[in-house]
Design a protein around this motif. Sequence first.
Motif, PDB file in Angstrom:
ATOM      1  N   LEU A   1       4.054 -38.621  -9.429  1.00 13.07           N
ATOM      2  CA  LEU A   1       4.617 -39.577  -8.481  1.00 13.07           C
ATOM      3  C   LEU A   1       3.520 -40.224  -7.639  1.00 13.07           C
ATOM      4  O   LEU A   1       3.625 -41.406  -7.268  1.00 13.07           O
ATOM      5  CB  LEU A   1       5.642 -38.884  -7.590  1.00 13.07           C
ATOM      6  N   ALA A   2       2.456 -39.480  -7.340  1.00 10.54           N
ATOM      7  CA  ALA A   2       1.338 -40.057  -6.591  1.00 10.54           C
ATOM      8  C   ALA A   2       0.661 -41.151  -7.407  1.00 10.54           C
ATOM      9  O   ALA A   2       0.314 -42.216  -6.879  1.00 10.54           O
ATOM     10  CB  ALA A   2       0.338 -38.972  -6.214  1.00 10.54           C
ATOM     11  N   VAL A   3       0.470 -40.908  -8.693  1.00  8.06           N
ATOM     12  CA  VAL A   3      -0.128 -41.927  -9.564  1.00  8.06           C
ATOM     13  C   VAL A   3       0.780 -43.152  -9.630  1.00  8.06           C
ATOM     14  O   VAL A   3       0.315 -44.291  -9.540  1.00  8.06           O
ATOM     15  CB  VAL A   3      -0.380 -41.352 -10.969  1.00  8.06           C
ATOM     16  N   ARG A   4       2.061 -42.915  -9.755  1.00  8.56           N
ATOM     17  CA  ARG A   4       3.025 -44.021  -9.811  1.00  8.56           C
ATOM     18  C   ARG A   4       2.985 -44.842  -8.530  1.00  8.56           C
ATOM     19  O   ARG A   4       3.009 -46.081  -8.565  1.00  8.56           O
ATOM     20  CB  ARG A   4       4.411 -43.447 -10.040  1.00  8.56           C
ATOM     21  N   ALA A   5       2.903 -44.168  -7.394  1.00  8.59           N
ATOM     22  CA  ALA A   5       2.836 -44.868  -6.109  1.00  8.59           C
ATOM     23  C   ALA A   5       1.531 -45.641  -5.973  1.00  8.59           C
ATOM     24  O   ALA A   5       1.517 -46.788  -5.501  1.00  8.59           O
ATOM     25  CB  ALA A   5       2.994 -43.877  -4.966  1.00  8.59           C
ATOM     26  N   ALA A   6       0.419 -45.031  -6.384  1.00  5.96           N
ATOM     27  CA  ALA A   6      -0.872 -45.711  -6.300  1.00  5.96           C
ATOM     28  C   ALA A   6      -0.897 -46.945  -7.194  1.00  5.96           C
ATOM     29  O   ALA A   6      -1.431 -47.992  -6.817  1.00  5.96           O
ATOM     30  CB  ALA A   6      -1.997 -44.752  -6.669  1.00  5.96           C
TER      31      ALA A   6
END
Length: 299
Positions: A76-81
């Motif tokens: 989810l962090a990668v998706r948000a970034a």
Amino acid sequence: MRIGLLGTGPWAERVHAPVLAEHPAYEFAGVWGRRPEAAAALGAAHGVPGYADLDRLLAEVDAVSIALPPTVQADLAVRAAEAGCHLLLDKPVALTVPDARRVVRATGAGGLASVVFFTVRFGREQMPWIEKQASVGGWFTGRSDWLGSVFAPDSASPYAASPWRREKGALWDVGPHALSVLLPVLGDAAQVTAVAGPLDTVHLVLRHTSGASSTLALSLTTPLAGGGTGMELRGEAGVVHLPERGEGPVAALHRALEALAGSARTGVPHPCDAAFGLRVVEILAAAEQSLTTGTAVDV
């Protein structure tokens, strides 16, 4: 800066949501969770919408505060970034080195700010203490005890139902806290040796690049009467102890969010950014390897 919250569990409900709702540097824009009904309820409690569509929330905010298990945080962090959001991350950043590296690559590719919420690193008294000891230097050895009772028989901890904590134990839950203080003072770790203790308890010995050594005792199953935390440093300046925490995580999260806003504004990486979070994961993974092999592991 508009910010969204990812997560609806006890950590999100007790700490993240109240801080986001009152922090002056941010506009709390909404909540997303893996259970849409929980996101709606938590959002309603703070006057913001609950989002069933994560991509919609990411498109409408400048940053996200993540209060989710490390088993799902990295994706989810990668998706948000990739959606252009600055990241307030929880510790550990991930449970594998490759996943933590993906987070670092995503923030770097987008020129985004990131801060990992190591609670002690943002404590009112602990922050200046850590900076002072790092500047003093000449430390010979350090000792850090993080003996929690989350899974003790009489524990009433709201985190006792956490599946990932039961699976990964103290090494991955409180180990990041201990490392977040030791590393900036004693220097990066060069080698780690790990030995199992009772239940989930683990003991680490670190050799640091500065030449100093440190020991860590980590547990989530310590009897209630025997639990507690503490850190001691010994060296040319004498013997010093990390100040006891006199405030809860709410005040610390306020400072972590201030740090994220500052890094986003200036473009200067924070010492507790995703790259530091990756380094912590690398050391924890090496400790896990040492437990399996019974040997010291270079990191």
